[in-house]
Design a protein around this motif. Structure first.
Motif, PDB file in Angstrom:
ATOM      1  N   PRO A   1       0.799  -1.207   0.000  1.00  9.85           N
ATOM      2  CA  PRO A   1       0.000   0.000   0.000  1.00  9.85           C
ATOM      3  C   PRO A   1       0.839   1.267   0.000  1.00  9.85           C
ATOM      4  O   PRO A   1       0.297   2.352   0.171  1.00  9.85           O
ATOM      5  CB  PRO A   1      -0.815  -0.118   1.289  1.00  9.85           C
ATOM      6  CG  PRO A   1       0.116  -0.807   2.230  1.00  9.85           C
ATOM      7  CD  PRO A   1       0.933  -1.750   1.350  1.00  9.85           C
ATOM      8  N   GLY A   2       2.158   1.178  -0.134  1.00 12.20           N
ATOM      9  CA  GLY A   2       3.017   2.351  -0.048  1.00 12.20           C
ATOM     10  C   GLY A   2       2.971   3.229  -1.275  1.00 12.20           C
ATOM     11  O   GLY A   2       2.278   2.951  -2.233  1.00 12.20           O
ATOM     12  N   GLY A   3       3.723   4.286  -1.217  1.00  9.79           N
ATOM     13  CA  GLY A   3       3.812   5.181  -2.349  1.00  9.79           C
ATOM     14  C   GLY A   3       3.658   6.622  -1.924  1.00  9.79           C
ATOM     15  O   GLY A   3       3.237   6.931  -0.818  1.00  9.79           O
ATOM     16  N   VAL A   4       4.006   7.502  -2.838  1.00  8.85           N
ATOM     17  CA  VAL A   4       3.870   8.928  -2.609  1.00  8.85           C
ATOM     18  C   VAL A   4       2.455   9.331  -3.011  1.00  8.85           C
ATOM     19  O   VAL A   4       2.005   9.008  -4.109  1.00  8.85           O
ATOM     20  CB  VAL A   4       4.913   9.704  -3.440  1.00  8.85           C
ATOM     21  CG1 VAL A   4       4.726  11.193  -3.304  1.00  8.85           C
ATOM     22  CG2 VAL A   4       6.321   9.278  -3.056  1.00  8.85           C
TER      23      VAL A   4
ATOM     24  N   ASP B   1      -3.040   2.266 -13.064  1.00 11.06           N
ATOM     25  CA  ASP B   1      -4.175   1.492 -12.538  1.00 11.06           C
ATOM     26  C   ASP B   1      -5.238   2.483 -12.080  1.00 11.06           C
ATOM     27  O   ASP B   1      -4.966   3.372 -11.282  1.00 11.06           O
ATOM     28  CB  ASP B   1      -3.737   0.631 -11.345  1.00 11.06           C
ATOM     29  CG  ASP B   1      -2.813  -0.493 -11.757  1.00 11.06           C
ATOM     30  OD1 ASP B   1      -2.945  -0.967 -12.895  1.00 11.06           O
ATOM     31  OD2 ASP B   1      -1.960  -0.874 -10.949  1.00 11.06           O
ATOM     32  N   GLY B   2      -6.456   2.337 -12.589  1.00 12.73           N
ATOM     33  CA  GLY B   2      -7.534   3.233 -12.181  1.00 12.73           C
ATOM     34  C   GLY B   2      -7.860   4.220 -13.273  1.00 12.73           C
ATOM     35  O   GLY B   2      -7.436   4.036 -14.403  1.00 12.73           O
ATOM     36  N   PRO B   3      -8.617   5.202 -12.958  1.00  9.94           N
ATOM     37  CA  PRO B   3      -9.077   5.624 -11.644  1.00  9.94           C
ATOM     38  C   PRO B   3     -10.147   4.697 -11.067  1.00  9.94           C
ATOM     39  O   PRO B   3     -10.883   4.060 -11.781  1.00  9.94           O
ATOM     40  CB  PRO B   3      -9.654   7.020 -11.864  1.00  9.94           C
ATOM     41  CG  PRO B   3      -9.533   7.337 -13.298  1.00  9.94           C
ATOM     42  CD  PRO B   3      -8.977   6.156 -13.997  1.00  9.94           C
ATOM     43  N   GLN B   4     -10.180   4.677  -9.748  1.00 15.03           N
ATOM     44  CA  GLN B   4     -11.168   3.902  -9.003  1.00 15.03           C
ATOM     45  C   GLN B   4     -12.023   4.856  -8.185  1.00 15.03           C
ATOM     46  O   GLN B   4     -11.498   5.806  -7.593  1.00 15.03           O
ATOM     47  CB  GLN B   4     -10.472   2.931  -8.049  1.00 15.03           C
ATOM     48  CG  GLN B   4      -9.559   1.948  -8.737  1.00 15.03           C
ATOM     49  CD  GLN B   4      -8.651   1.258  -7.738  1.00 15.03           C
ATOM     50  OE1 GLN B   4      -8.185   1.867  -6.789  1.00 15.03           O
ATOM     51  NE2 GLN B   4      -8.398  -0.023  -7.978  1.00 15.03           N
ATOM     52  N   ASP B   5     -13.313   4.597  -8.135  1.00 11.67           N
ATOM     53  CA  ASP B   5     -14.209   5.378  -7.294  1.00 11.67           C
ATOM     54  C   ASP B   5     -14.244   4.743  -5.907  1.00 11.67           C
ATOM     55  O   ASP B   5     -14.455   3.542  -5.772  1.00 11.67           O
ATOM     56  CB  ASP B   5     -15.623   5.400  -7.880  1.00 11.67           C
ATOM     57  CG  ASP B   5     -15.679   6.166  -9.190  1.00 11.67           C
ATOM     58  OD1 ASP B   5     -15.012   7.221  -9.284  1.00 11.67           O
ATOM     59  OD2 ASP B   5     -16.378   5.722 -10.120  1.00 11.67           O
TER      60      ASP B   5
ATOM     61  N   ARG C   1      -9.122   7.551  -6.945  1.00 12.09           N
ATOM     62  CA  ARG C   1      -7.672   7.369  -6.918  1.00 12.09           C
ATOM     63  C   ARG C   1      -7.209   6.593  -8.128  1.00 12.09           C
ATOM     64  O   ARG C   1      -7.961   5.831  -8.752  1.00 12.09           O
ATOM     65  CB  ARG C   1      -7.219   6.690  -5.649  1.00 12.09           C
ATOM     66  CG  ARG C   1      -7.629   5.227  -5.575  1.00 12.09           C
ATOM     67  CD  ARG C   1      -6.900   4.508  -4.511  1.00 12.09           C
ATOM     68  NE  ARG C   1      -5.723   3.925  -5.125  1.00 12.09           N
ATOM     69  CZ  ARG C   1      -4.947   3.023  -4.598  1.00 12.09           C
ATOM     70  NH1 ARG C   1      -5.183   2.588  -3.400  1.00 12.09           N
ATOM     71  NH2 ARG C   1      -3.914   2.549  -5.225  1.00 12.09           N
ATOM     72  N   ALA C   2      -5.966   6.788  -8.469  1.00  9.42           N
ATOM     73  CA  ALA C   2      -5.281   6.031  -9.515  1.00  9.42           C
ATOM     74  C   ALA C   2      -3.852   5.848  -9.034  1.00  9.42           C
ATOM     75  O   ALA C   2      -3.372   6.593  -8.174  1.00  9.42           O
ATOM     76  CB  ALA C   2      -5.318   6.783 -10.840  1.00  9.42           C
ATOM     77  N   SER C   3      -3.165   4.857  -9.553  1.00 12.27           N
ATOM     78  CA  SER C   3      -1.791   4.629  -9.124  1.00 12.27           C
ATOM     79  C   SER C   3      -0.938   4.215 -10.315  1.00 12.27           C
ATOM     80  O   SER C   3      -1.431   3.694 -11.314  1.00 12.27           O
ATOM     81  CB  SER C   3      -1.745   3.582  -8.015  1.00 12.27           C
ATOM     82  OG  SER C   3      -2.418   2.407  -8.407  1.00 12.27           O
ATOM     83  N   PHE C   4       0.345   4.504 -10.189  1.00 14.68           N
ATOM     84  CA  PHE C   4       1.305   4.147 -11.230  1.00 14.68           C
ATOM     85  C   PHE C   4       2.680   4.034 -10.605  1.00 14.68           C
ATOM     86  O   PHE C   4       2.876   4.423  -9.446  1.00 14.68           O
ATOM     87  CB  PHE C   4       1.305   5.193 -12.362  1.00 14.68           C
ATOM     88  CG  PHE C   4       1.822   6.549 -11.959  1.00 14.68           C
ATOM     89  CD1 PHE C   4       3.127   6.912 -12.239  1.00 14.68           C
ATOM     90  CD2 PHE C   4       1.001   7.449 -11.298  1.00 14.68           C
ATOM     91  CE1 PHE C   4       3.599   8.156 -11.862  1.00 14.68           C
ATOM     92  CE2 PHE C   4       1.466   8.699 -10.931  1.00 14.68           C
ATOM     93  CZ  PHE C   4       2.776   9.058 -11.213  1.00 14.68           C
ATOM     94  N   ALA C   5       3.624   3.473 -11.340  1.00 14.09           N
ATOM     95  CA  ALA C   5       5.005   3.350 -10.882  1.00 14.09           C
ATOM     96  C   ALA C   5       5.920   3.997 -11.915  1.00 14.09           C
ATOM     97  O   ALA C   5       5.644   3.945 -13.111  1.00 14.09           O
ATOM     98  CB  ALA C   5       5.381   1.887 -10.682  1.00 14.09           C
ATOM     99  N   ASP C   6       7.000   4.605 -11.432  1.00 13.78           N
ATOM    100  CA  ASP C   6       7.971   5.175 -12.354  1.00 13.78           C
ATOM    101  C   ASP C   6       8.885   4.055 -12.864  1.00 13.78           C
ATOM    102  O   ASP C   6       8.774   2.906 -12.424  1.00 13.78           O
ATOM    103  CB  ASP C   6       8.735   6.329 -11.708  1.00 13.78           C
ATOM    104  CG  ASP C   6       9.678   5.906 -10.592  1.00 13.78           C
ATOM    105  OD1 ASP C   6       9.925   4.695 -10.395  1.00 13.78           O
ATOM    106  OD2 ASP C   6      10.179   6.802  -9.894  1.00 13.78           O
TER     107      ASP C   6
ATOM    108  N   PHE D   1       3.363   5.687  -6.924  1.00 11.85           N
ATOM    109  CA  PHE D   1       2.709   6.976  -6.743  1.00 11.85           C
ATOM    110  C   PHE D   1       1.203   6.752  -6.758  1.00 11.85           C
ATOM    111  O   PHE D   1       0.697   5.954  -7.540  1.00 11.85           O
ATOM    112  CB  PHE D   1       3.086   7.941  -7.871  1.00 11.85           C
ATOM    113  CG  PHE D   1       4.541   8.286  -7.866  1.00 11.85           C
ATOM    114  CD1 PHE D   1       5.002   9.386  -7.164  1.00 11.85           C
ATOM    115  CD2 PHE D   1       5.446   7.498  -8.537  1.00 11.85           C
ATOM    116  CE1 PHE D   1       6.352   9.698  -7.146  1.00 11.85           C
ATOM    117  CE2 PHE D   1       6.797   7.801  -8.528  1.00 11.85           C
ATOM    118  CZ  PHE D   1       7.256   8.897  -7.832  1.00 11.85           C
ATOM    119  N   ILE D   2       0.500   7.457  -5.883  1.00 11.91           N
ATOM    120  CA  ILE D   2      -0.953   7.380  -5.812  1.00 11.91           C
ATOM    121  C   ILE D   2      -1.483   8.776  -6.083  1.00 11.91           C
ATOM    122  O   ILE D   2      -1.101   9.740  -5.423  1.00 11.91           O
ATOM    123  CB  ILE D   2      -1.416   6.888  -4.438  1.00 11.91           C
ATOM    124  CG1 ILE D   2      -0.828   5.507  -4.152  1.00 11.91           C
ATOM    125  CG2 ILE D   2      -2.941   6.882  -4.353  1.00 11.91           C
ATOM    126  CD1 ILE D   2      -0.961   5.060  -2.716  1.00 11.91           C
TER     127      ILE D   2
END
Length: 82
Positions: free
Chosen positions: A27-30, A52-56, A62-67, A73-74
């Protein structure tokens, strides 16, 4: 090296490919606030990011991605107060 500069070894190129495909480590991330989550997600996807997302959710969206290094990142957008 004539005409081309240094080149990455096959192992290094493979490592970069693995990192660029890294999945998000929950669940981590900035946590980043977004005023227009849909537009932010669209810009990220246009640049080649896997999002990933957006999710309601009850509190907003929210949506999340990785560099490319696998850092998470969230993106969050709170629901307007009623």
């Amino acid at each position: 090296m004539a005409g081309g500069g240094p080149r990455a070894s096959p192992a290094l190129r493979s490592s970069r490919t693995r990192r660029s495909r890294a999945r998000i480590r929950e669940p981590g991330g900035v946590l980043l606030d977004s005023v227009d989550l849909d537009a932010t997600v669209a810009r990220l996807r246009e640049s080649g990011a896997e999002v990933d997302g957006p999710q309601d959710l009850p509190w907003g969206r929210r949506a999340s991605f990785a560099d490319p290094d696998g850092d998470s990142f969230i993106l969050a957008a709170a629901s307007p107060l009623r």
